[in-house]
Structures are given as C-alpha cells and as structure tokens.
Design a protein around this motif. Structure first.
Motif, mmCIF file in Angstrom:
data_model
loop_
_atom_site.group_PDB
_atom_site.id
_atom_site.type_symbol
_atom_site.label_atom_id
_atom_site.label_comp_id
_atom_site.label_asym_id
_atom_site.label_seq_id
_atom_site.Cartn_x
_atom_site.Cartn_y
_atom_site.Cartn_z
ATOM 1 N N ILE A 42 0.828 -1.219 0.000
ATOM 2 C CA ILE A 42 0.000 0.000 0.000
ATOM 3 C C ILE A 42 0.861 1.268 0.000
ATOM 4 C CG2 ILE A 42 -2.129 -0.976 1.013
ATOM 5 C CD1 ILE A 42 -1.414 0.503 3.570
ATOM 6 N N TYR A 59 -13.992 -9.395 -3.979
ATOM 7 C CA TYR A 59 -14.265 -10.755 -3.487
ATOM 8 C C TYR A 59 -15.246 -11.491 -4.388
ATOM 9 C CZ TYR A 59 -12.115 -9.479 0.966
ATOM 10 O OH TYR A 59 -11.226 -9.105 1.933
ATOM 11 N N LYS A 122 -2.450 1.851 6.982
ATOM 12 C CA LYS A 122 -2.904 0.480 7.249
ATOM 13 C C LYS A 122 -3.793 -0.047 6.133
ATOM 14 C CE LYS A 122 -3.525 -3.071 10.090
ATOM 15 N NZ LYS A 122 -3.545 -4.065 9.018
ATOM 16 N N GLN A 313 3.290 -10.914 13.608
ATOM 17 C CA GLN A 313 2.082 -10.502 12.871
ATOM 18 C C GLN A 313 2.482 -10.181 11.432
ATOM 19 O OE1 GLN A 313 1.048 -7.791 16.176
ATOM 20 N NE2 GLN A 313 -1.060 -8.328 15.731
ATOM 21 N N ALA A 315 2.320 -11.711 7.061
ATOM 22 C CA ALA A 315 1.453 -12.391 6.101
ATOM 23 C C ALA A 315 1.574 -13.910 6.194
ATOM 24 C CB ALA A 315 1.791 -11.910 4.693
HETATM 25 C C1 LIG Z 1 1.451 -1.172 5.511
HETATM 26 C C2 LIG Z 1 1.702 -2.609 5.866
HETATM 27 C C3 LIG Z 1 2.785 -3.271 5.312
HETATM 28 C C4 LIG Z 1 3.029 -4.615 5.623
HETATM 29 N N1 LIG Z 1 4.082 -5.249 5.029
HETATM 30 C C5 LIG Z 1 4.269 -6.574 5.268
HETATM 31 C C6 LIG Z 1 5.291 -7.295 4.593
HETATM 32 O O1 LIG Z 1 6.053 -6.721 3.794
HETATM 33 N N2 LIG Z 1 5.408 -8.620 4.838
HETATM 34 C C7 LIG Z 1 4.582 -9.280 5.710
HETATM 35 O O2 LIG Z 1 4.702 -10.488 5.888
HETATM 36 N N3 LIG Z 1 3.621 -8.627 6.364
HETATM 37 C C8 LIG Z 1 3.429 -7.296 6.165
HETATM 38 N N4 LIG Z 1 2.435 -6.620 6.819
HETATM 39 C C9 LIG Z 1 1.620 -7.360 7.803
HETATM 40 C C10 LIG Z 1 0.561 -8.170 7.081
HETATM 41 O O3 LIG Z 1 -0.115 -7.365 6.144
HETATM 42 C C11 LIG Z 1 -0.399 -8.728 8.105
HETATM 43 O O4 LIG Z 1 0.315 -9.552 8.990
HETATM 44 C C12 LIG Z 1 -1.491 -9.530 7.409
HETATM 45 O O5 LIG Z 1 -2.250 -8.690 6.562
HETATM 46 C C13 LIG Z 1 -2.408 -10.193 8.432
HETATM 47 O O6 LIG Z 1 -3.419 -10.858 7.746
HETATM 48 P P1 LIG Z 1 -4.860 -10.988 8.382
HETATM 49 O O7 LIG Z 1 -5.666 -11.789 7.419
HETATM 50 O O8 LIG Z 1 -4.753 -11.446 9.784
HETATM 51 O O9 LIG Z 1 -5.406 -9.493 8.462
HETATM 52 P P2 LIG Z 1 -5.670 -8.459 7.287
HETATM 53 O O10 LIG Z 1 -4.887 -8.791 6.086
HETATM 54 O O11 LIG Z 1 -5.497 -7.133 7.919
HETATM 55 O O12 LIG Z 1 -7.200 -8.681 6.927
HETATM 56 C C14 LIG Z 1 -8.232 -8.379 7.809
HETATM 57 C C15 LIG Z 1 -9.523 -8.252 7.025
HETATM 58 O O13 LIG Z 1 -10.596 -8.164 7.935
HETATM 59 C C16 LIG Z 1 -11.505 -7.166 7.518
HETATM 60 N N5 LIG Z 1 -12.173 -6.699 8.742
HETATM 61 C C17 LIG Z 1 -11.602 -6.153 9.839
HETATM 62 N N6 LIG Z 1 -12.515 -5.908 10.791
HETATM 63 C C18 LIG Z 1 -13.702 -6.314 10.276
HETATM 64 C C19 LIG Z 1 -15.020 -6.316 10.785
HETATM 65 N N7 LIG Z 1 -15.299 -5.882 12.015
HETATM 66 N N8 LIG Z 1 -16.008 -6.774 9.999
HETATM 67 C C20 LIG Z 1 -15.747 -7.232 8.753
HETATM 68 N N9 LIG Z 1 -14.502 -7.257 8.220
HETATM 69 C C21 LIG Z 1 -13.498 -6.810 8.983
HETATM 70 C C22 LIG Z 1 -10.633 -6.125 6.854
HETATM 71 O O14 LIG Z 1 -11.368 -5.332 5.938
HETATM 72 C C23 LIG Z 1 -9.598 -7.007 6.155
HETATM 73 O O15 LIG Z 1 -9.986 -7.360 4.856
HETATM 74 C C24 LIG Z 1 2.180 -5.289 6.525
HETATM 75 C C25 LIG Z 1 1.100 -4.611 7.095
HETATM 76 C C26 LIG Z 1 0.854 -3.286 6.766
HETATM 77 C C27 LIG Z 1 -0.327 -2.564 7.367
#
Ligand SMILES: Cc1cc2nc3c(=O)[nH]c(=O)nc-3n(C[C@H](O)[C@H](O)[C@H](O)COP(=O)(O)OP(=O)(O)OC[C@H]3O[C@@H](n4cnc5c(N)ncnc54)[C@H](O)[C@@H]3O)c2cc1C
Length: 420
Positions: A42, A59, A122, A313, A315
C-alpha cells in the motif's frame, strides 16, 4: 457445517479458498470492504508508484462460480455466543463455526491529537488519503510565499521504523530527489526534510543486526534523517512533539508506528491476550469458547514451542494459519484428529529503494543485501499478489517506473465535496 469467516485478508481468504471444494461445508465470508488488498504494497499506492487496482481485487469476482461460498459486505460489531449469531452493521448471521480473521488496526497509543492529525498507513483508503495529502501540500507549497509555511508543507516525518516506515521513507526520498526538483521548479532549493523516527534503538527491530545497519546506512545516504530512541508524544498545530522535548514543524506526520487488534463485544475479556489479540490453543480455537476460532494478526497462540511469545504478525503466519484451519475443519467433519499449528518461518525482507533491499533467511541463516536482495523482494511480492491480473499490472507499473525513473500516478482524486 456453516463456517462464517470475519475478514478476507491473508488469513480469511486462504481459509475460504481451501474450503471452496468442500461440498459439506457452507462458507460465508464477511468483510467491511468488497475487495481483498495486499497491505505490503500500500505504501507504493501512497507514493504514486502503483494504482490501487494493481493490489486489490473484488471478493465477488474472485469467488464467482464457487457454489458453497457466499460473500457478505458488512462490518461485524459483536457476537451472541448463546445463539451462535454474528451481529453486523447491516443484519445478523448464524454460524456453526465462527472464525475471526479480522486483522489489526492502527494504534495511536492513546494519543488523540496524533490520531486526529496524522496520516495512518494500514488500509488502501489510508494510502489514497496519504497520496492526496502529500500532493496537495506540494501544490500549496508552490503557492505560499511564507518560507516557514513552505518548509512545513514539504517536511515529512515518518513515525515507526518497521518495514512500512523504512519502505515509505525510501520511496519518499526517491520521489523528492527525482520529482520535486524536476517538476516543481517554483520551489527552488527550499529544504524538504524527511525524517524517520522510532522509539526503539534500531530500525527493523525483528531483523538481523546486519540488516538493521545496512538499512540505516542506506537511508542516511539517501538523505533521510533517522532519529532512533525518539518517541512521539503529541502532534498539534503542525508540530510533532517528542519525549526528549525536541519538536519538528510539519504538516505531514505519517503514522506507521503500531497496530493492535480490535475487541468484539460478546467475546469474554479473559479470551484476549497481549495486544488485545484473541488468545487461542494450538488449533486456533479461542480460549473459553467451543466453536470460535481466530487466525492471523487478530490472534495470539503461545502453544507453538518455537514461538512461546506468539507468532509474528506477518502475512505468512496468517496464510499458514488459514490453510491449517481449513484442514482442521475437514478433519472435524470426518472425525479425524486435528493438526496443531506449527509456524514455518520463511524469513523476512525489506526494500529501501531502487536496487536496495535487505533479506534475512532463517534456514540456513543468511543475510544479503543490494541488487540481488532487491530482485528477490520484487519477485516474492509479485508472486504473492492474489491474481495473475494483479501480478501483470504491478509488473508493468514497476517496469515503467524503473526505466522512466518516475512515479506517474500522481493524480489528486477525491470527491468534489472534499475539495477545500
Ligand atoms: C502497511 C503494511 C505493510 C506490511 N508489510 C508486510 C510485509 O512486507 N510482509 C509481511 O509479511 N507482512 C506485512 N504486513 C503485515 C501483514 O499485512 C499482516 O500480517 C497480514 O495482513 C495479516 O493478515 P490478516 O488476514 O490477519 O489481516 P488483514 O490482512 O489485515 O485482513 C483483515 C480483514 O478483515 C476485515 N475486517 C476487519 N474488521 C472487520 C469487521 N469488524 N467486519 C468485517 N470485516 C473486517 C478487513 O477489511 C480485512 O480485509 C504489513 C502490514 C501493513 C499494514
């Protein structure tokens, strides 16, 4: 069995994907956005390198034709465990098994002024907001005759020395050197200072010392002023205040300093662990519940012997937990033994700028940097994008930006009513 998944990020989408061929399992994927996006890139949208559609995908299109999967746009607010019910901002849903894959949200550590005035990093919306704000401030800087005001408009402070802070600083430095002088001749030689600040004693704290040092050296050479052991305490009237008493005047504070998980009403307080993450057993089942699971950033598991303080935390944790839980839901139906989650650490990396990156591999332990590390970073990020369409678009954009030495998506696009 009806599995309801809250959140279609790395964790949720991998779980859903693995379950799409299981005819005995009905899946509902809920997300507050109608698209999946790729957080690691991003900052490239925020700095006008990529357009938003290169790193996002709807989606409904992604799951079109999958008969056992339904997508539901909505934000989950709370749950009712006694009725197995999820309460959304636009209705309710019943579940047999509920999975929280809702990620984390920006944490401002209780600093209200920072929350109100800084630019978070974020979501895709944050990235577009940052792009608009930086570009608008550059145009305002052209118009003002007040040299102090102009400096404030052009100075950027990035808070948070993790991969996002490092990557955004590197990109902004290239933007400043490549674009500001060439396309904003009105600004002449006005100093446009770029600071990267972190409360800790090093950048990229989870990475190797070699990566930390290489990154610090490279950013310093690129003209980024790195300030370590420098904790932000306030941001008010265009001035960033630090714990040391020092201040920096700027209209651009980019906040990449921390995240915390979101708490949901209906989950008992004792089910939460460090960082408000839902505490789970080795199968990602939330403590004190029978049919509620948490995967990815929103969860914390201490049962994996190699990670007694919880997994990073990142990916890979989210992807691997999503796949493992899918396997366990199928096993549950077949009354087979469940598989405890074990994290496979594949290493970490960060890009600093053109031809510059650092990579740490765990097995064998190996650190490398420079052009080869940069190529590895590009390749890994490209193949991790969700569809071939996104990979092709991103690859094309990168090639154009690399050879043209330019970030061309510098359009200020916002609703007419937001125009000030
Ligand atoms: C700017 C940035 C850069 C990053 N760079 C890296 C990297 O280079 N390498 C790496 O490994 N990791 C990186 N990360 C971390 C990585 O993105 C996260 O660890 C990963 O996205 C976690 O996946 P997740 O599915 O748990 O959550 P997310 O990918 O955050 O997905 C959560 C989803 O839940 C949805 N959601 C949230 N709350 C609700 C709700 N109440 N109701 C309905 N939907 C909801 C959101 O819309 C989203 O789609 C980065 C993170 C950020 C913010």
């Amino acid at each position: 069995m009806h599995v309801v998944i809250v959140g279609g990020g790395f964790a949720g989408i991998n779980l859903a994907k693995e379950l799409t061929n299981e005819t005995n399992i009905q899946v509902t994927l809920i997300d507050k956005n109608n698209y999946n996006f790729f957080p690691p890139l991003i900052y490239q949208v925020a700095t006008a390198y990529l357009e938003p559609s290169s790193i996002s995908y709807p989606y409904r299109k992604f799951f079109a034709g999958k008969k056992n999967l339904t997508f539901r746009l909505g934000e989950v607010l709370s749950i009712d465990q006694s009725e197995n019910k999820v309460i959304l901002d636009n209705g309710t849903l019943n579940y047999d098994q509920l999975v929280f894959a809702s990620g984390a949200e920006t944490s401002f550590f209780g600093m209200e002024n920072v929350q109100k005035n800084a630019i978070p990093m974020k979501t895709l919306n944050d990235a577009i907001e940052m792009r608009n704000k930086l570009l608008q401030n550059m145009e305002k800087a052209v118009l003002t005759k007040d040299i102090r005001e102009r400096r404030k408009l052009l100075t950027v402070v990035v808070a948070g020395g993790g991969p996002t802070g490092v990557e955004v600083s590197g990109m902004l430095s290239e933007m400043r050197n490549g674009i500001l002088l060439k396309e904003y001749p009105e600004l002449g030689t006005t100093a446009s200072n770029l600071y990267l600040v972190d409360g800790g004693s090093s950048l990229l704290s989870p990475m190797s010392e070699a990566s930390q040092k290489d990154t610090l050296d490279a950013l310093t050479k690129m003209g980024v002023v790195v300030k370590l052991n420098t904790r932000v305490t306030d941001y008010v009237d265009d001035v960033v205040h630090f714990a040391s008493g020092e201040t920096i005047a700027t209209k651009n504070l980019i906040w990449a300093a921390g995240v915390s998980a979101k708490q949901f009403e209906g989950i008992a307080p004792e089910s939460y662990g460090r960082g408000r993450r839902m505490a789970t057993d080795a199968y990602n089942r939330v403590n004190n519940t029978t049919n509620i699971y948490a995967i990815g950033d929103t969860s914390i598991m201490t049962a994996d012997e190699n990670f007694p303080n919880g997994h990073p935390q990142v990916a890979q944790t989210a992807i691997q937990q999503g796949k493992n839980l899918a396997h366990n839901f199928v096993a549950l139906l077949k009354k087979q033994p469940l598989q405890a989650f074990k994290y496979n650490d594949k290493g970490s990396m960060a890009i600093i700028g053109k031809n510059k990156a650092v990579v740490d591999l765990p097995k064998p332990k190996w650190h490398f940097k420079g052009f080869f590390a940069w190529l590895v970073w590009l390749f890994i990020h490209l193949i991790s994008l969700i569809t071939y369409r996104n990979r092709l678009k991103t690859f094309y954009n990168w090639m154009v930006a690399y050879f043209a030495k330019d970030q061309s998506y510098r359009m200020i696009i916002r609703p007419e009513r937001d125009r000030k």
